[in-house]
Motif scaffolding. Structure first.
Motif, PDB file in Angstrom:
ATOM      1  N   PRO A 178       0.824  -1.216   0.000  1.00 46.16           N
ATOM      2  CA  PRO A 178       0.000   0.000   0.000  1.00 46.16           C
ATOM      3  C   PRO A 178       0.858   1.267   0.000  1.00 46.16           C
ATOM      4  CG  PRO A 178       0.110  -0.904   2.203  1.00 46.16           C
ATOM      5  CD  PRO A 178       0.851  -1.869   1.325  1.00 46.16           C
ATOM      6  N   ASP A 179       0.292   2.340  -0.522  1.00 45.51           N
ATOM      7  CA  ASP A 179       0.956   3.636  -0.428  1.00 45.51           C
ATOM      8  C   ASP A 179       0.346   4.500   0.676  1.00 45.51           C
ATOM      9  OD1 ASP A 179      -1.476   4.490  -1.489  1.00 45.51           O
ATOM     10  OD2 ASP A 179      -0.655   4.983  -3.458  1.00 45.51           O
ATOM     11  N   THR A 180      -0.823   4.089   1.152  1.00 38.86           N
ATOM     12  CA  THR A 180      -1.526   4.805   2.213  1.00 38.86           C
ATOM     13  C   THR A 180      -2.138   3.769   3.148  1.00 38.86           C
ATOM     14  OG1 THR A 180      -2.092   6.557   0.655  1.00 38.86           O
ATOM     15  CG2 THR A 180      -3.315   6.517   2.726  1.00 38.86           C
ATOM     16  N   VAL A 181      -2.022   3.997   4.461  1.00 37.80           N
ATOM     17  CA  VAL A 181      -2.540   3.029   5.425  1.00 37.80           C
ATOM     18  C   VAL A 181      -3.333   3.755   6.510  1.00 37.80           C
ATOM     19  CG1 VAL A 181      -1.913   1.389   7.250  1.00 37.80           C
ATOM     20  CG2 VAL A 181      -0.711   1.345   5.060  1.00 37.80           C
ATOM     21  N   VAL A 182      -4.481   3.200   6.830  1.00 38.93           N
ATOM     22  CA  VAL A 182      -5.213   3.575   8.043  1.00 38.93           C
ATOM     23  C   VAL A 182      -5.277   2.332   8.910  1.00 38.93           C
ATOM     24  CG1 VAL A 182      -7.399   4.343   9.031  1.00 38.93           C
ATOM     25  CG2 VAL A 182      -6.549   5.380   6.913  1.00 38.93           C
ATOM     26  N   ARG A 183      -4.655   2.398  10.053  1.00 37.86           N
ATOM     27  CA  ARG A 183      -4.519   1.231  10.948  1.00 37.86           C
ATOM     28  C   ARG A 183      -5.286   1.510  12.232  1.00 37.86           C
ATOM     29  NH1 ARG A 183      -0.284   0.038  14.392  1.00 37.86           N
ATOM     30  NH2 ARG A 183       0.998   1.693  13.492  1.00 37.86           N
ATOM     31  N   VAL A 184      -6.259   0.644  12.541  1.00 40.56           N
ATOM     32  CA  VAL A 184      -7.163   0.864  13.663  1.00 40.56           C
ATOM     33  C   VAL A 184      -6.922  -0.198  14.729  1.00 40.56           C
ATOM     34  CG1 VAL A 184      -9.570   1.229  14.335  1.00 40.56           C
ATOM     35  CG2 VAL A 184      -8.852   1.731  11.998  1.00 40.56           C
ATOM     36  N   GLY A 185      -6.974   0.203  15.995  1.00 42.29           N
ATOM     37  CA  GLY A 185      -6.860  -0.752  17.089  1.00 42.29           C
ATOM     38  C   GLY A 185      -5.416  -1.045  17.457  1.00 42.29           C
ATOM     39  N   MET A 186      -5.179  -2.276  17.892  1.00 42.59           N
ATOM     40  CA  MET A 186      -3.860  -2.665  18.358  1.00 42.59           C
ATOM     41  C   MET A 186      -3.004  -3.193  17.194  1.00 42.59           C
ATOM     42  SD  MET A 186      -4.724  -4.292  22.077  1.00 42.59           S
ATOM     43  CE  MET A 186      -3.204  -3.653  22.789  1.00 42.59           C
ATOM     44  N   ALA A 187      -1.729  -3.406  17.489  1.00 46.65           N
ATOM     45  CA  ALA A 187      -0.787  -3.854  16.468  1.00 46.65           C
ATOM     46  C   ALA A 187      -1.102  -5.280  16.025  1.00 46.65           C
ATOM     47  CB  ALA A 187       0.639  -3.773  17.010  1.00 46.65           C
ATOM     48  N   PRO A 188      -0.632  -5.695  14.827  1.00 45.83           N
ATOM     49  CA  PRO A 188      -0.888  -7.056  14.338  1.00 45.83           C
ATOM     50  C   PRO A 188      -0.359  -8.116  15.291  1.00 45.83           C
ATOM     51  CG  PRO A 188       0.000  -5.673  12.584  1.00 45.83           C
ATOM     52  CD  PRO A 188       0.117  -4.890  13.846  1.00 45.83           C
ATOM     53  N   ILE A 189      -1.022  -9.283  15.294  1.00 43.98           N
ATOM     54  CA  ILE A 189      -0.643 -10.369  16.186  1.00 43.98           C
ATOM     55  C   ILE A 189       0.527 -11.161  15.623  1.00 43.98           C
ATOM     56  CG2 ILE A 189      -1.448 -12.519  17.237  1.00 43.98           C
ATOM     57  CD1 ILE A 189      -4.288 -11.335  17.176  1.00 43.98           C
ATOM     58  N   HIS A 190       0.425 -11.544  14.367  1.00 46.16           N
ATOM     59  CA  HIS A 190       1.436 -12.405  13.749  1.00 46.16           C
ATOM     60  C   HIS A 190       2.725 -11.613  13.532  1.00 46.16           C
ATOM     61  CE1 HIS A 190       3.371 -15.052  10.811  1.00 46.16           C
ATOM     62  NE2 HIS A 190       2.538 -16.002  11.212  1.00 46.16           N
ATOM     63  N   VAL A 246      -2.782   6.046  12.470  1.00 44.87           N
ATOM     64  CA  VAL A 246      -3.198   5.130  13.525  1.00 44.87           C
ATOM     65  C   VAL A 246      -4.422   5.720  14.219  1.00 44.87           C
ATOM     66  CG1 VAL A 246      -2.595   4.155  15.776  1.00 44.87           C
ATOM     67  CG2 VAL A 246      -0.939   4.104  13.925  1.00 44.87           C
ATOM     68  N   VAL A 247      -5.489   4.930  14.300  1.00 45.12           N
ATOM     69  CA  VAL A 247      -6.693   5.309  15.031  1.00 45.12           C
ATOM     70  C   VAL A 247      -6.705   4.513  16.326  1.00 45.12           C
ATOM     71  CG1 VAL A 247      -9.211   5.413  14.986  1.00 45.12           C
ATOM     72  CG2 VAL A 247      -7.909   5.762  12.870  1.00 45.12           C
ATOM     73  N   SER A 248      -6.650   5.199  17.465  1.00 47.70           N
ATOM     74  CA  SER A 248      -6.468   4.505  18.736  1.00 47.70           C
ATOM     75  C   SER A 248      -7.429   5.010  19.802  1.00 47.70           C
ATOM     76  CB  SER A 248      -5.028   4.678  19.233  1.00 47.70           C
ATOM     77  OG  SER A 248      -4.869   4.094  20.505  1.00 47.70           O
ATOM     78  N   ALA A 249      -8.040   4.058  20.515  1.00 46.17           N
ATOM     79  CA  ALA A 249      -8.871   4.379  21.674  1.00 46.17           C
ATOM     80  C   ALA A 249      -8.212   3.890  22.952  1.00 46.17           C
ATOM     81  CB  ALA A 249     -10.254   3.740  21.520  1.00 46.17           C
ATOM     82  N   PHE A 250      -6.905   3.619  22.890  1.00 49.60           N
ATOM     83  CA  PHE A 250      -6.205   3.016  24.012  1.00 49.60           C
ATOM     84  C   PHE A 250      -5.315   4.027  24.714  1.00 49.60           C
ATOM     85  CE2 PHE A 250      -7.142  -0.220  20.892  1.00 49.60           C
ATOM     86  CZ  PHE A 250      -7.726  -1.206  21.668  1.00 49.60           C
ATOM     87  N   VAL A 251      -4.939   3.686  25.931  1.00 48.33           N
ATOM     88  CA  VAL A 251      -4.014   4.526  26.681  1.00 48.33           C
ATOM     89  C   VAL A 251      -2.706   4.663  25.915  1.00 48.33           C
ATOM     90  CG1 VAL A 251      -2.673   4.708  28.807  1.00 48.33           C
ATOM     91  CG2 VAL A 251      -5.046   3.924  28.901  1.00 48.33           C
ATOM     92  N   ASP A 252      -2.204   3.536  25.421  1.00 48.69           N
ATOM     93  CA  ASP A 252      -0.973   3.530  24.634  1.00 48.69           C
ATOM     94  C   ASP A 252      -1.315   3.167  23.194  1.00 48.69           C
ATOM     95  OD1 ASP A 252       0.684   4.037  26.872  1.00 48.69           O
ATOM     96  OD2 ASP A 252       0.530   1.930  27.437  1.00 48.69           O
ATOM     97  N   ALA A 253      -1.168   4.124  22.287  1.00 44.64           N
ATOM     98  CA  ALA A 253      -1.406   3.827  20.875  1.00 44.64           C
ATOM     99  C   ALA A 253      -0.329   2.879  20.358  1.00 44.64           C
ATOM    100  CB  ALA A 253      -1.402   5.118  20.056  1.00 44.64           C
ATOM    101  N   ALA A 254      -0.653   2.134  19.303  1.00 44.95           N
ATOM    102  CA  ALA A 254       0.264   1.134  18.750  1.00 44.95           C
ATOM    103  C   ALA A 254       1.339   1.822  17.918  1.00 44.95           C
ATOM    104  CB  ALA A 254      -0.513   0.122  17.906  1.00 44.95           C
ATOM    105  N   LEU A 255       2.247   2.519  18.631  1.00 40.34           N
ATOM    106  CA  LEU A 255       3.258   3.324  17.942  1.00 40.34           C
ATOM    107  C   LEU A 255       4.609   2.637  17.864  1.00 40.34           C
ATOM    108  CD1 LEU A 255       2.399   6.882  19.236  1.00 40.34           C
ATOM    109  CD2 LEU A 255       1.733   5.777  17.111  1.00 40.34           C
ATOM    110  N   GLU A 256       4.673   1.355  18.295  1.00 35.75           N
ATOM    111  CA  GLU A 256       5.907   0.617  18.039  1.00 35.75           C
ATOM    112  C   GLU A 256       6.097   0.425  16.537  1.00 35.75           C
ATOM    113  OE1 GLU A 256       5.753  -3.461  19.264  1.00 35.75           O
ATOM    114  OE2 GLU A 256       3.578  -3.444  19.368  1.00 35.75           O
ATOM    115  N   ILE A 257       4.999   0.510  15.791  1.00 38.57           N
ATOM    116  CA  ILE A 257       5.055   0.570  14.331  1.00 38.57           C
ATOM    117  C   ILE A 257       4.960   2.048  13.947  1.00 38.57           C
ATOM    118  CG2 ILE A 257       3.880  -0.042  12.193  1.00 38.57           C
ATOM    119  CD1 ILE A 257       2.874  -2.543  13.572  1.00 38.57           C
ATOM    120  N   PRO A 258       5.943   2.588  13.235  1.00 42.03           N
ATOM    121  CA  PRO A 258       5.957   4.021  12.941  1.00 42.03           C
ATOM    122  C   PRO A 258       4.696   4.485  12.219  1.00 42.03           C
ATOM    123  CG  PRO A 258       8.063   3.012  12.378  1.00 42.03           C
ATOM    124  CD  PRO A 258       7.125   1.890  12.706  1.00 42.03           C
TER     125      PRO A 258
END
Length: 606
Positions: free
Chosen positions: A306-318, A335-347
């Motif tokens: 992809p050239d554009t990504v919208v990533r919702v929720g937590m980081a991938p499991i696999h 990144v769309v996040s409703a959590f205390v810590d957004a899934a920012l380990e992925i840039p």
């Protein structure tokens, strides 16, 4: 004469204390109801008596008795996750509340609203060696977003104390339901006598009426979400030729989230990668479910990048999917996040805080605004064709866990909720579960990704609402870890259909490099178990079966689940299971190579 007067004064004081406790208990429970709490998980104990009595007289709330506080916390977690509503926990003082900690930790990490009410001794009994007394203030420290201590009933004017307690509880419920949602603690001290027959006044006092009839929660989206969404959505998302929507773990909490995701996909024509642990079904033609096989190498194949990504929720499991997203250079990567810590380990280039429905609605452009809808459609079609190719399982001489996951998903009806343990079960459901899971509710504790509390959470799921049909997929270690949950299932009459995949210990460690360390691997990682899972299940459940072949599994699945608790133990050879997984990954890699070799030559995967 003086002694008689003193005794009479003592009786009056005791009655006043008991009545104050009664009124305060009712005010607390009324505030819970006003805040939207309809289910309460109660563990018996003396100090919580005023709360228990108030709950017992409510016909508009459901009180579930769970003796083990640890199980109660996970059951409440499962109930709140399933209903997408705040759920309360009530326990007595002392070590009881400490057993809530694992469930509260998961609730905090997964943004699940739990209202934790810990009954307590009054201040004069603290620090003097009184029984069942410990410092409960801020007991859960960083794992709750709010703490409040209620006034001791009888310490001041009864009416004012009850009104203050109701206001504090209502505020706590409101805080639990704000973004980021999560657990809150309310410490409720009571003096003896906790109850007297003479204290049972009708619940008509002004104290109980002081609580508002309804609660307006703070909107899910934070104040800056709207402006931020407008900055990134137009025209960049609308003009993307290879946009991708990733719905990660815990991204879909309810039907509104699912509807917003479907509308977003329709408007932009993007493919949707739906995580096995997204939470709510999304049966949509753009959904791809078994993408983990496509990405298991840790890279996006060229034509699917992809050239554009919208990533919702937590980081991938696999791990492969995680690496693939980590290596992207998409612009933007939102990144769309409703959590205390957004899934920012992925840039990411942008982070938008709020509920899935709220943020995706703001990100969705008009349906006619995509500048190159033909290219976007072609990109979505490539993902759809690749997903169909990767759904084929390789042949295996023995039953293995990917095959089990596929059969369980194929036979899980749309009216059944699937509760899946962490470790290998949720990974196998994601990789091999096939397209059918897009129309199923799948719950998994991905906040901290622990294996504890799976059975208890399933009990909580089965106990709320219209008593949902629940199928559970759990490994043998997770099953042993939460045997108290199985006891609670028996006690509560929960109609769970439990499948235990028994590979003789920690099978997931066989996929890690430590498996090559022969001296350490067997005793310290795989940890083979000596307790027979089948005999353990038979000691509590009448309907148990043990099997080790696909034919036997199919026969068991053909037997209708009649509504009683049943357990099926599936024996899997750990070494053969690892080999079968590796063969599946190799076949997926070969399919990738063939498909995208043709693409580079101008074939159909362009």
């Amino acid at each position: 004469m003086r002694g008689l007067k003193s005794a009479e004064a003592g009786d009056v004081t005791q009655l006043r204390t008991a009545r104050a406790n009664r009124r305060c208990g009712r005010a607390v429970v009324s505030a819970l109801y006003a805040g939207g709490v309809r289910d309460v998980f109660l563990s018996p104990g003396s100090r919580s008596t005023p709360l228990v009595l108030a709950l017992a007289e409510r016909e508009d709330m459901h009180t579930h008795v769970v003796v083990d506080e640890r199980c109660a916390a996970f059951a409440a977690l499962g109930a709140a996750r399933h209903t997408d509503s705040p759920v309360a926990l009530v326990c007595t003082s002392g070590s009881a509340a400490g057993n809530y900690l694992p469930g509260i930790m998961e609730a905090h990490a997964s943004a699940t609203p739990l209202i934790v009410i810990t009954a307590d001794r009054p201040p004069e009994l603290h620090g003097v060696g009184a029984s069942q007394t410990t410092n409960q203030h801020r007991l859960f420290a960083n794992h709750t977003s709010h703490f409040t201590a209620l006034p001791v009933p009888g310490s001041a004017d009864d009416s004012a104390a009850g009104e203050e307690a109701g206001t504090l509880v209502l505020d706590a419920v409101s805080r639990a339901c704000r973004t980021p949602r999560g657990p809150v603690q309310i410490n409720a001290p009571f003096r003896k006598p906790l109850w007297m027959p003479e204290a049972d006044e009708p619940p008509t006092s002004q104290v109980e009426r002081a609580v508002p009839a309804a609660l307006e929660h703070t909107p899910d989206a934070l104040h800056d979400t709207a402006a931020a969404a407008e900055r990134v959505s137009t025209p960049r998302l609308a003009s993307s030729q290879r946009g991708l929507l990733f719905l990660g773990p815990l991204s879909l909490r309810n039907s509104a989230d699912a509807a917003a995701a479907a509308h977003f996909a329709d408007a932009l024509g993007w493919p949707v990668l739906l995580s096995a642990a997204a939470g709510f079904p999304l049966d949509h033609p753009a959904v791809c479910t078994d993408f983990d096989l496509t990405l298991q190498s840790g890279e996006f194949p060229g034509a699917l990048t992809p050239d554009t990504v919208v990533r919702v929720g937590m980081a991938p499991i696999h791990s492969g999917t995680h690496r693939a997203f980590s290596g992207l250079r998409a612009e933007p990567h939102i990144v769309v996040s409703a959590f205390v810590d957004a899934a920012l380990e992925i840039p990411a280039t942008h982070v938008l805080r709020g509920s899935t429905a709220e943020v995706l609605r703001r990100l969705t452009p008009p349906a006619t605004s995509n500048a190159d809808s033909t290219a976007a459609t072609a990109f979505a079609e490539r993902w759809a064709r690749r997903s169909e190719q990767s759904a084929v399982l390789p042949a295996s001489s023995s039953l293995w866990e990917g095959e089990v996951a596929q059969r369980l998903m194929e036979t899980t009806g749309p009216d059944t909720v699937l509760v899946v343990a962490n470790s290998m079960p949720i990974r196998d459901i994601g990789a091999f579960g096939g397209p059918t899971r897009s129309a199923r509710r799948v719950h998994c504790a991905r906040g901290l990704a622990g294996i504890d509390g799976t059975l208890s959470a399933a009990v909580g799921t089965a106990c709320v609402g219209s008593r949902a049909r629940v199928r559970v997929v759990v490994g043998d270690l997770a099953f042993r870890h939460d045997i108290g949950g199985l006891v609670q299932a028996v006690e509560s009459g929960a109609a769970l259909d439990i499948f235990v995949i028994d590979n003789g210990g920690g099978g997931i460690f066989g996929f890690l490099p430590i498996a090559a360390n022969a001296a350490a691997f067997e005793p310290y990682f795989r940890t083979p178990q000596h307790t027979d899972v089948m005999r353990l299940a038979q000691s509590l459940v009448d309907d148990c079966a043990e099997l080790s072949s696909l034919a036997a599994l199919n026969r068991r699945l053909e037997q209708a689940h009649t509504g009683a608790l049943r357990v099926t133990v599936i024996r899997v050879d750990a070494s053969a299971n690892v080999a079968a997984h590796m063969a599946a990954y190799s076949e997926a890699a070969a399919l990738n190579a063939r498909a995208f070799s043709r693409a580079s030559e101008g074939g159909g995967a362009r």
